[in-house]
Design a protein around this motif. Sequence first.
Motif, short mmCIF file in Angstrom:
data_model
loop_
_atom_site.label_atom_id
_atom_site.label_comp_id
_atom_site.label_asym_id
_atom_site.label_seq_id
_atom_site.Cartn_x
_atom_site.Cartn_y
_atom_site.Cartn_z
N GLN A 252 -12.56 6.36 -11.62
CA GLN A 252 -11.82 7.26 -12.49
C GLN A 252 -12.41 8.67 -12.50
OE1 GLN A 252 -8.89 6.58 -13.68
NE2 GLN A 252 -9.06 4.52 -12.82
N GLU A 253 -13.75 8.76 -12.44
CA GLU A 253 -14.37 10.10 -12.41
C GLU A 253 -13.96 10.86 -11.14
OE1 GLU A 253 -17.99 7.74 -14.08
OE2 GLU A 253 -16.01 7.19 -13.29
N LEU A 254 -13.91 10.15 -10.01
CA LEU A 254 -13.54 10.80 -8.75
C LEU A 254 -12.07 11.23 -8.78
CD1 LEU A 254 -15.43 8.47 -6.27
CD2 LEU A 254 -15.87 10.91 -6.63
N LEU A 255 -11.23 10.39 -9.34
CA LEU A 255 -9.81 10.76 -9.44
C LEU A 255 -9.62 11.97 -10.35
CD1 LEU A 255 -8.33 7.17 -9.69
CD2 LEU A 255 -7.79 8.82 -7.89
N ARG A 256 -10.35 12.00 -11.48
CA ARG A 256 -10.23 13.14 -12.39
C ARG A 256 -10.78 14.42 -11.75
NH1 ARG A 256 -11.63 9.32 -16.43
NH2 ARG A 256 -13.84 9.87 -16.24
N ALA A 257 -11.91 14.31 -11.08
CA ALA A 257 -12.55 15.50 -10.50
C ALA A 257 -11.70 16.13 -9.41
CB ALA A 257 -13.92 15.14 -9.95
N THR A 258 -11.02 15.31 -8.62
CA THR A 258 -10.23 15.83 -7.51
C THR A 258 -8.78 16.12 -7.89
OG1 THR A 258 -9.63 13.60 -6.81
CG2 THR A 258 -11.63 14.55 -5.84
N GLY A 259 -8.32 15.54 -9.00
CA GLY A 259 -6.92 15.69 -9.39
C GLY A 259 -5.96 14.97 -8.48
N ALA A 260 -6.48 14.09 -7.61
CA ALA A 260 -5.66 13.46 -6.57
C ALA A 260 -5.02 12.16 -7.06
CB ALA A 260 -6.51 13.19 -5.34
#
Length: 515
Positions: A252-260
């Motif tokens: 979830q952190e990676l999805l939030r950080a990239t907006g992807a």
Amino acid sequence: MTTLSAGENTPNGEDLAGQRGLEEWLPRRLAAIGPAVTVVGDAMLDGWWSGTIERLCREAPAPVVDIGQRSFAPGGAANTAVNLAALGAKVRLVGVVGCDRAGAELLRQLEEAGVDTAYVCRVPDLTTTTKTRISSGGQLLLRFDESAGRIPTAALAASAVSLPEVLQNQDAVVICDYGAGFLSGPVKSTLVTALAGRPASLLAVVDAHDPRSWAALRPDLATPNAKEAAELLGLKLSASAGRPAVVVEHRQELLRATGAAAVVVTLDREGAILLPASGDVHRTWAKPVAEKQASGAGDTFVAALTLGRAASLPLTTSVDLAQAAADIVVRRPGTSVCSTDDLGQHLASFADTALDAGELARRIGRHRAAGQRIVLTNGCFDVLHRGHTRYLNQAKQLGDILVVALNSDDSVRALKGRDRPINTVTDRAAVVGALSCVDYVTVFDTPTPVPLIEQLRPEIYAKGGDYSPEMLTEARAVERYGGTVAILDYVADVSTTAVVKRIRHGGGAVPVEST
């Protein structure tokens, strides 16, 4: 987005390989579709110089390399573009080069590869970004870089003005931001504006050293490598510390950080992890080699991933295809390209992957001597679907080496009826063997796999969750020598029988996740 023609996608979106024979059909079909893709980003020229060392220089204890060979190849965004073109896409590149020898060489190679360079801005007095590697005896010694420094504002403005026109009638756009300066100021702001209201048919892929800077774009895919993912998370990802598990934990952190909508983290020798906003995590396994002079496999991965998605392949299939393409180029020295023929030949090499039990036992013995744990599973694997791929990925994670034992054609008929299997054991072995999580495939013709289990003695025997240990006669064979039986997740409402029924009765596709 360009799509496969009617009848060529499988009913559940996951068993394309099982329907037609991935190894002989898919790369050619993708090339025939030829999605239109625009690559925007930092174009570079990679230099590879090699020579011999016979002395040290007098000024310092440094080796003197007598250069015997010089070669150059497109790098960075240019490498992504030539890989896309080699795989059959219709490619435009948007970037800048200098009016120098390096720029001329880069443009020559791009045009020779079939990349449209009409939107590459030629800038007088600009140094084309060049990365030159010096090696001797197969050992990389040094890399020296030449870069433009600050790109003139007028060149950035000219490129920005062209973007709305360039993006018309495209199937995908790939943003390659390596921090060299092109994707800043007017180029970046124009891209974000032009793509903010993009149609669903236009795929946006971000391959950036810092994907956070493109989060406002809400890309369909972001593709950080291990180092970039670690920086996004503020962590140190060590290869010895279980990087795949750490990446999955921080989905979830990676999805939030990239907006992807989905993040694909490439982990070099450990394959790649697909983290969609919804649906199952999917992992690939790389085929590592000792080659230390390969470069640009990440660009190849992004190119093949983009091509697959732009042609409407399922996301998991596209990631597997990308891993196969990266496995090809990482075996070659220098900065290289994966073509349609390369990919087809690589996948076709799995057509004869089924080993007899004797040869398989010898190979397993070598793995076991190296301290690796063997996982064995078995089944028909007739028409491959997402239940199969999820299950096999889970099985791989139980140990180090995954062996899949396939029921012979006669055995399948005895179990399923005279109208099965749909695919011959040769085709089934080719498809299963092409999955990155599978190390070996074999075939058994006995009523149960007990004789094979007793010969191989796997540390772990895995079966799907629709079975229980009490139902498996083979469980007793495993337990007799001290092995473990693992029961894995069962994907409800997904089965080969159901898929075949929909095909035969014209039921059509059922709704599935995008993965």
